[in-house]
Design a protein around this motif. Structure first.
Motif, PDB file in Angstrom:
ATOM      1  N   LEU A 216      35.674  44.343  -0.948  1.00 44.16           N
ATOM      2  CA  LEU A 216      36.657  43.458  -1.573  1.00 44.16           C
ATOM      3  C   LEU A 216      36.052  42.077  -1.808  1.00 44.16           C
ATOM      4  O   LEU A 216      36.215  41.488  -2.883  1.00 44.16           O
ATOM      5  CB  LEU A 216      37.895  43.343  -0.681  1.00 44.16           C
ATOM      6  CG  LEU A 216      38.917  42.268  -1.084  1.00 44.16           C
ATOM      7  CD1 LEU A 216      39.812  42.774  -2.190  1.00 44.16           C
ATOM      8  CD2 LEU A 216      39.753  41.820   0.110  1.00 44.16           C
ATOM      9  N   ALA A 220      36.016  39.604  -5.018  1.00 44.68           N
ATOM     10  CA  ALA A 220      36.786  38.359  -4.904  1.00 44.68           C
ATOM     11  C   ALA A 220      35.917  37.148  -5.236  1.00 44.68           C
ATOM     12  O   ALA A 220      36.420  36.125  -5.711  1.00 44.68           O
ATOM     13  CB  ALA A 220      37.373  38.227  -3.505  1.00 44.68           C
ATOM     14  N   MET A 226      42.831  38.183  -8.272  1.00 44.48           N
ATOM     15  CA  MET A 226      42.930  39.642  -8.135  1.00 44.48           C
ATOM     16  C   MET A 226      44.269  40.015  -7.505  1.00 44.48           C
ATOM     17  O   MET A 226      44.877  39.226  -6.791  1.00 44.48           O
ATOM     18  CB  MET A 226      41.797  40.190  -7.256  1.00 44.48           C
ATOM     19  CG  MET A 226      40.405  39.951  -7.784  1.00 44.48           C
ATOM     20  SD  MET A 226      39.130  41.024  -7.020  1.00 44.48           S
ATOM     21  CE  MET A 226      39.546  41.019  -5.294  1.00 44.48           C
ATOM     22  N   ASP A 227      44.699  41.243  -7.779  1.00 43.92           N
ATOM     23  CA  ASP A 227      45.805  41.868  -7.056  1.00 43.92           C
ATOM     24  C   ASP A 227      45.210  42.902  -6.112  1.00 43.92           C
ATOM     25  O   ASP A 227      44.268  43.631  -6.494  1.00 43.92           O
ATOM     26  CB  ASP A 227      46.767  42.568  -8.026  1.00 43.92           C
ATOM     27  CG  ASP A 227      47.649  41.584  -8.770  1.00 43.92           C
ATOM     28  OD1 ASP A 227      48.131  40.626  -8.143  1.00 43.92           O
ATOM     29  OD2 ASP A 227      47.852  41.770  -9.990  1.00 43.92           O
ATOM     30  N   ALA A 228      45.742  42.986  -4.898  1.00 46.08           N
ATOM     31  CA  ALA A 228      45.231  43.962  -3.934  1.00 46.08           C
ATOM     32  C   ALA A 228      46.381  44.548  -3.132  1.00 46.08           C
ATOM     33  O   ALA A 228      47.453  43.947  -3.013  1.00 46.08           O
ATOM     34  CB  ALA A 228      44.214  43.309  -2.995  1.00 46.08           C
ATOM     35  N   VAL A 253      43.296  36.148  -3.944  1.00 47.37           N
ATOM     36  CA  VAL A 253      43.773  37.537  -4.032  1.00 47.37           C
ATOM     37  C   VAL A 253      45.238  37.598  -3.622  1.00 47.37           C
ATOM     38  O   VAL A 253      45.618  37.090  -2.559  1.00 47.37           O
ATOM     39  CB  VAL A 253      42.933  38.475  -3.134  1.00 47.37           C
ATOM     40  CG1 VAL A 253      43.404  39.918  -3.291  1.00 47.37           C
ATOM     41  CG2 VAL A 253      41.447  38.363  -3.456  1.00 47.37           C
ATOM     42  N   PHE A 255      47.925  39.778  -2.205  1.00 47.33           N
ATOM     43  CA  PHE A 255      48.021  41.029  -1.451  1.00 47.33           C
ATOM     44  C   PHE A 255      49.459  41.522  -1.366  1.00 47.33           C
ATOM     45  O   PHE A 255      50.401  40.726  -1.272  1.00 47.33           O
ATOM     46  CB  PHE A 255      47.507  40.819  -0.020  1.00 47.33           C
ATOM     47  CG  PHE A 255      46.024  40.662   0.079  1.00 47.33           C
ATOM     48  CD1 PHE A 255      45.192  41.767   0.174  1.00 47.33           C
ATOM     49  CD2 PHE A 255      45.446  39.396   0.068  1.00 47.33           C
ATOM     50  CE1 PHE A 255      43.818  41.619   0.265  1.00 47.33           C
ATOM     51  CE2 PHE A 255      44.072  39.233   0.159  1.00 47.33           C
ATOM     52  CZ  PHE A 255      43.251  40.355   0.257  1.00 47.33           C
ATOM     53  N   TRP A 277      42.207  47.284  -5.135  1.00 44.23           N
ATOM     54  CA  TRP A 277      42.377  46.013  -5.864  1.00 44.23           C
ATOM     55  C   TRP A 277      41.987  46.152  -7.320  1.00 44.23           C
ATOM     56  O   TRP A 277      41.368  47.123  -7.739  1.00 44.23           O
ATOM     57  CB  TRP A 277      41.571  44.912  -5.198  1.00 44.23           C
ATOM     58  CG  TRP A 277      40.074  45.125  -5.175  1.00 44.23           C
ATOM     59  CD1 TRP A 277      39.167  44.767  -6.131  1.00 44.23           C
ATOM     60  CD2 TRP A 277      39.315  45.748  -4.133  1.00 44.23           C
ATOM     61  NE1 TRP A 277      37.895  45.110  -5.759  1.00 44.23           N
ATOM     62  CE2 TRP A 277      37.954  45.722  -4.524  1.00 44.23           C
ATOM     63  CE3 TRP A 277      39.657  46.322  -2.901  1.00 44.23           C
ATOM     64  CZ2 TRP A 277      36.939  46.257  -3.737  1.00 44.23           C
ATOM     65  CZ3 TRP A 277      38.634  46.856  -2.126  1.00 44.23           C
ATOM     66  CH2 TRP A 277      37.291  46.817  -2.543  1.00 44.23           C
ATOM     67  N   THR A 278      42.383  45.133  -8.093  1.00 52.03           N
ATOM     68  CA  THR A 278      41.981  45.030  -9.483  1.00 52.03           C
ATOM     69  C   THR A 278      41.951  43.554  -9.884  1.00 52.03           C
ATOM     70  O   THR A 278      42.637  42.732  -9.273  1.00 52.03           O
ATOM     71  CB  THR A 278      42.945  45.801 -10.408  1.00 52.03           C
ATOM     72  OG1 THR A 278      42.434  45.764 -11.741  1.00 52.03           O
ATOM     73  CG2 THR A 278      44.348  45.224 -10.389  1.00 52.03           C
TER      74      THR A 278
END
Length: 280
Positions: A216, A220, A226-228, A253, A255, A277-278
């Motif tokens: 991750l 990052a 990012m979404d995780a 991120v 989360f 994640w993306t």
């Protein structure tokens, strides 16, 4: 063009999110000692783990009937011009192919099925993006192009306590499961070419979770946002603690906590943990 978004239960999108974004969901089912339960409808994740803990018979999973998809698509044809139907990896389930078949059976609506090549909350990232775009008036083709672009940024790794569940369910080779059992390792697993394979063999759960975090961290450091998702198999307290630690370490991120429900839990077993994640 009015575009409807459909997914299956293994995206584990909350009822509140589905209602807010107008997402339709078709459930997969789990067979426990001859009794069939539609996940997210007839049985919750915690109820499932309670039922199967110590059970002599291994539960079985069932994809939705093609007719269930066809009925939903026909109903949607009254109000929509097209459908984007997003499903768990075709390498571990026939659900995607069922959606494709149903789409060919219905008239008056164009159905575009999308193979996420993954599952759980990470599949859900695709669904949520598609639903947001549909709400903004984008066409199915625009949405599919965005989902195809997302695929290069999607990552997911998971750790299971017992590889026997995956091997019994036919989702991991007997050789890979045997190696894990003999060496008492906690392999980090991921999807490659639509199927589940070992990523690295690691000796302890703690080190395996740390390795997922390192992966991750690599992304990052590259992306602005990012979404995780931290995903757990009935070990919510541990998952919440891990997520809090990750959120403090990676402020760029976003989360969320998710879970392995009955269908995916059948194959991963209680105590599984995942991190996906993306890029935003």
């Amino acid at each position: 063009m009015r575009t409807a978004i459909v997914t299956d239960s293994t995206a584990y999108i909350t009822p509140e999110e589905r209602a807010r974004l107008n997402i339709r969901m078709i459930p997969l089912s789990v067979n426990i000692a001859g009794e069939l339960f539609a996940e997210e409808i007839d049985i919750t994740a915690s109820e499932f783990y309670d039922k199967v803990r110590g059970a002599k018979e291994f539960p079985k999973t069932t994809q939705p009937p093609v007719g269930e998809f066809a009925s939903l698509f026909e109903q949607l044809a009254k109000d929509y011009d097209e459908v984007v139907s997003i499903h768990l990896s075709s390498g571990i389930s026939g659900t995607y192919q069922g959606a494709v078949q149903a789409g060919e059976m219905v008239d008056n609506i164009d159905v575009y099925s999308f193979d996420s090549e993954i599952s759980c909350a990470v599949q859900g990232f695709y669904v949520l993006r598609a639903a947001e775009m549909a709400a903004e008036g984008f066409s199915a083709k625009d949405i599919l192009a965005a989902l195809a672009d997302m695929q290069q940024y999607i990552r997911a790794y998971f750790i299971v306590d017992d590889l026997a569940h995956l091997q019994r369910g036919g989702r991991l080779s007997a050789a890979a499961a045997l190696i894990g059992g003999l060496l008492q390792v906690k392999p980090v697993l991921h999807f490659v070419d639509k199927v589940i394979v070992p990523f690295e063999k690691i000796r302890t759960r703690k080190k395996a979770l740390k390795r997922a975090e390192e992966l991750l961290a690599q992304d990052a450091s590259k992306y602005e946002a990012m979404d995780a998702a931290v995903i757990h198999g009935n070990c919510q307290t541990e998952a919440e603690e891990w997520m809090a630690q990750l959120a403090a370490s990676y402020p760029n991120v976003n989360f969320k906590l998710s879970y392995f429900g009955p269908v995916i839990g059948t194959h991963l077993g209680e105590g599984a943990m995942g991190l996906g994640w993306t890029k935003k």
